[in-house]
Design a protein around this motif. Structure first.
Motif, short mmCIF file in Angstrom:
data_model
loop_
_atom_site.label_atom_id
_atom_site.label_comp_id
_atom_site.label_asym_id
_atom_site.label_seq_id
_atom_site.Cartn_x
_atom_site.Cartn_y
_atom_site.Cartn_z
N SER A 74 84.70 46.56 -11.78
CA SER A 74 85.37 45.53 -10.97
C SER A 74 85.98 44.44 -11.85
N ALA A 75 87.15 43.99 -11.44
CA ALA A 75 87.83 42.91 -12.17
C ALA A 75 87.03 41.62 -12.07
N GLU A 76 86.42 41.38 -10.92
CA GLU A 76 85.62 40.17 -10.72
C GLU A 76 84.40 40.17 -11.65
N GLY A 77 83.75 41.31 -11.78
CA GLY A 77 82.61 41.42 -12.69
C GLY A 77 83.02 41.20 -14.13
N GLN A 78 84.15 41.77 -14.52
CA GLN A 78 84.64 41.55 -15.89
C GLN A 78 84.96 40.08 -16.13
N ARG A 79 85.56 39.43 -15.13
CA ARG A 79 85.93 38.02 -15.27
C ARG A 79 84.69 37.15 -15.44
N LYS A 80 83.66 37.40 -14.62
CA LYS A 80 82.42 36.62 -14.71
C LYS A 80 81.74 36.82 -16.07
N SER A 83 83.77 35.17 -18.80
CA SER A 83 83.63 33.71 -18.72
C SER A 83 82.34 33.26 -19.39
N ARG A 139 78.95 28.94 -13.37
CA ARG A 139 79.50 29.46 -12.11
C ARG A 139 78.44 29.43 -11.00
#
Length: 165
Positions: A74-80, A83, A139
């Motif tokens: 997931s792109a969201e998982g990669q972003r977190k 970060s 976050r």
């Protein structure tokens, strides 16, 4: 201990005052009247063992982390994950960058003002930036809430408690 002992045994000549914030080994070596190649070699060896080698291990671990990041679907998982890792990379870069700049150059090669700036940067600016760098990567709302509560309580006292209610 070895480096400090070898440096303290050097005969000093001329003005024995150091115009600097700290009494660092490279600065004392600049005051020596004799050949300091042995001292410089020892300092490079110690710098490698205590700075470059650990940095190499950190970079290898970052390589493993990057490989694991690429496996996250997931792109969201990669972003977190990115970060969280980016704040650590920034802190490590500031810390190791200034240390390497200070200790892995020949004693007579850096300018006096440049050395003062790097020493001040390493001991004051880098630790002062750490909380800001890590705060930017927070976050978790519970952590942010606890941080806000602590700041309000310490900064504003009972007025901060009333503002929360």
């Amino acid at each position: 201990m070895v480096g400090s002992t070898l440096t303290m045994l050097l005969p000093l000549c001329g003005n024995n005052r150091i115009d600097h914030f700290f009494c660092e080994m490279p600065l004392i070596m600049q005051l020596a009247c004799v050949d300091i190649s042995l001292n410089e070699m020892e300092m490079y060896l110690a710098s490698f063992v205590f700075v470059v080698f650990p940095l190499g291990l950190i970079l290898v671990s970052y390589g493993h982390i990057a490989r694991a990041l690429l496996k996250i679907r997931s792109a969201e998982g990669q972003r977190k994950a990115l970060s969280t890792c980016s704040s650590h990379v920034a802190v490590v870069s500031l810390f190791y960058g200034s240390i390497i700049f200070m200790y892995l150059q020949p004693a007579k090669s850096t300018s006096h003002e440049q050395g003062k700036f790097i020493a001040l940067f390493h001991t004051v600016v880098t630790p002062a930036l750490n909380p800001f760098i890590y705060t930017l990567s927070l976050r978790n709302t519970e952590v942010k809430s606890a941080l806000r509560h602590t700041v309000l309580e310490n900064c504003c006292g009972s007025a901060g408690k009333r503002a929360q209610i």
